[in-house]
Design a protein around this motif. Sequence first.
Motif, mmCIF file in Angstrom:
data_model
loop_
_atom_site.group_PDB
_atom_site.id
_atom_site.type_symbol
_atom_site.label_atom_id
_atom_site.label_comp_id
_atom_site.label_asym_id
_atom_site.label_seq_id
_atom_site.Cartn_x
_atom_site.Cartn_y
_atom_site.Cartn_z
ATOM 1 N N TYR A 171 107.487 77.149 96.354
ATOM 2 C CA TYR A 171 106.857 77.034 95.044
ATOM 3 C C TYR A 171 107.447 78.015 94.028
ATOM 4 C CZ TYR A 171 103.109 76.462 91.598
ATOM 5 O OH TYR A 171 102.389 76.209 90.452
ATOM 6 N N ASP A 194 109.632 73.903 93.814
ATOM 7 C CA ASP A 194 109.358 72.589 94.400
ATOM 8 C C ASP A 194 107.876 72.490 94.771
ATOM 9 O OD1 ASP A 194 109.250 70.214 95.816
ATOM 10 O OD2 ASP A 194 111.092 70.614 96.944
ATOM 11 N N ALA A 220 105.917 69.918 95.160
ATOM 12 C CA ALA A 220 105.568 68.897 96.159
ATOM 13 C C ALA A 220 105.802 69.407 97.578
ATOM 14 C CB ALA A 220 106.358 67.617 95.912
ATOM 15 N N GLU A 244 103.173 72.116 98.335
ATOM 16 C CA GLU A 244 101.852 71.557 98.617
ATOM 17 C C GLU A 244 101.775 71.059 100.058
ATOM 18 O OE1 GLU A 244 98.530 68.573 96.689
ATOM 19 O OE2 GLU A 244 100.580 68.454 95.939
ATOM 20 N N ARG A 282 97.501 73.261 92.755
ATOM 21 C CA ARG A 282 96.891 72.032 92.236
ATOM 22 C C ARG A 282 96.316 72.232 90.841
ATOM 23 N NH1 ARG A 282 94.229 69.975 97.933
ATOM 24 N NH2 ARG A 282 96.162 69.052 98.726
#
Length: 106
Positions: free
Chosen positions: A66, A71, A73, A76, A99
């Motif tokens: 992150y 990135d 996605a 997560e 989120r």
Amino acid sequence: CLPAVAAAAASLDVGGAAAPAQARLREGLEAARAGDATGASRLLEEASQLNPTSSLPVLKLANVQYHLDGDAAAAEATYERALRIEPSHDAHFFLGRLRAAAGRHA
């Protein structure tokens, strides 16, 4: 966040069977501090494979994905992986922040 975890990892006892995993964790955190996202990701993934019952290397891998790779996605999915291994406040916190930053509230 990564410097604080690196300091904590440096203080861990690395004797016995956990030594290789802890060594990879330390090396991965050092690579992350140096800005080497590729090296950090590889080392943290190795640490997670060496100690599959610990969510810490997976959590730190998600942080690298992150914050260094950008990135969201991948991060997560990796935070969710950490939660499956060992539900923790940190994993919930970071997943919630990711989120919320994306405009999706958990």
